[in-house]
Design an enzyme around this catalytic site. Structure first.
Site, PDB file in Angstrom:
ATOM      1  N   HIS A 105       0.856  -1.192   0.000  1.00 42.16           N
ATOM      2  CA  HIS A 105       0.000   0.000   0.000  1.00 42.16           C
ATOM      3  C   HIS A 105       0.890   1.239   0.000  1.00 42.16           C
ATOM      4  O   HIS A 105       2.060   1.168   0.386  1.00 42.16           O
ATOM      5  CB  HIS A 105      -0.900   0.025   1.247  1.00 42.16           C
ATOM      6  CG  HIS A 105      -1.854  -1.122   1.330  1.00 42.16           C
ATOM      7  ND1 HIS A 105      -3.013  -1.178   0.593  1.00 42.16           N
ATOM      8  CD2 HIS A 105      -1.802  -2.269   2.062  1.00 42.16           C
ATOM      9  CE1 HIS A 105      -3.655  -2.306   0.873  1.00 42.16           C
ATOM     10  NE2 HIS A 105      -2.937  -2.985   1.747  1.00 42.16           N
TER      11      HIS A 105
ATOM     12  N   THR B 191      15.627  -7.018   5.725  1.00 40.71           N
ATOM     13  CA  THR B 191      15.401  -5.670   5.209  1.00 40.71           C
ATOM     14  C   THR B 191      16.620  -5.120   4.483  1.00 40.71           C
ATOM     15  O   THR B 191      16.535  -4.068   3.866  1.00 40.71           O
ATOM     16  CB  THR B 191      15.040  -4.714   6.358  1.00 40.71           C
ATOM     17  OG1 THR B 191      16.123  -4.694   7.304  1.00 40.71           O
ATOM     18  CG2 THR B 191      13.766  -5.169   7.070  1.00 40.71           C
TER      19      THR B 191
END
Length: 199
Positions: free
Chosen positions: A118, A172
């Site tokens: 999103h 990450t």
């Protein structure tokens, strides 16, 4: 004992026929390219339209999910190399590109995302606006890597050749070749030379 063996043979025979006449032909028909020796236990769940490629000798254990984000300027791509194993319950979600090299092992429940899903800005999320193409960054998993069960690999990450990602890790940052990463967020716990790395 004979009844048990007969039951197992019946179940396995039915599974084999389902793969032969339904799962693998359908999968081949919806992929951009499929190499020889594909083995798929079940038809994966595929949402959206994108470029899906499988190399030679790919094994899909159980049921996997492949998601392609709509509305991108270029079709998202998921490329799986030769002799790759993808375990049950894995999810690969691409808005740009996920590239998996040869001889990679992806354990059950792994999630690989090249995007956040999103928009970052709350106003854009509330308005239901789509993901901005610039927010997606390719993910690359190089030859021989092993991703442990339930690990999460996030956008922009490269996992180096023969590297290992521990179970449950959240990756990450890039993982160097021949190293071991573990934890949340993932840290390098063993370097390429084999010595433990201080955390």
């Amino acid at each position: 004992r004979l009844g048990y063996r007969a039951g197992v043979a019946l179940v396995e025979g039915g599974t084999f026929l389902r793969k032969l006449i339904w799962v693998e032909p359908v999968l081949r028909s919806i992929c951009e390219a499929v190499g020889t020796g594909l083995r798929a236990d079940r038809l994966p769940y595929i949402r959206g339209r994108g470029r899906l490629r499988f190399g030679n000798g790919v094994r899909l254990s159980g049921r996997s999910c492949f998601y392609f984000t709509p509305g991108m300027p270029e079709p998202p791509a998921i490329w799986v190399g030769d002799e790759v194993f993808i375990g049950n319950g894995c999810t690969l979600a691409a808005a740009n590109r996920i590239e998996i090299g040869a001889h990679v092992l992806i354990s059950a429940g792994v999630r690989i995302h090249d995007n956040d899903g999103h928009p970052r800005e709350v106003e854009r999320r509330r308005a239901g606006l789509p993901l901005d193409p610039g927010e997606a960054q390719p993910v690359k998993i190089e030859d021989g890597a092993w991703i442990g069960a339930e690990a999460i690999v996030l956008k922009g990450v490269t996992i180096g050749r023969n590297a290992i990602v521990g179970a449950g890790a959240v990756v990450t940052r890039n993982v160097p070749a021949d190293s071991v990463a573990a934890g949340n967020p993932a840290q390098i716990v063993r370097g390429a030379a084999g010595a433990a790395t201080p955390r």
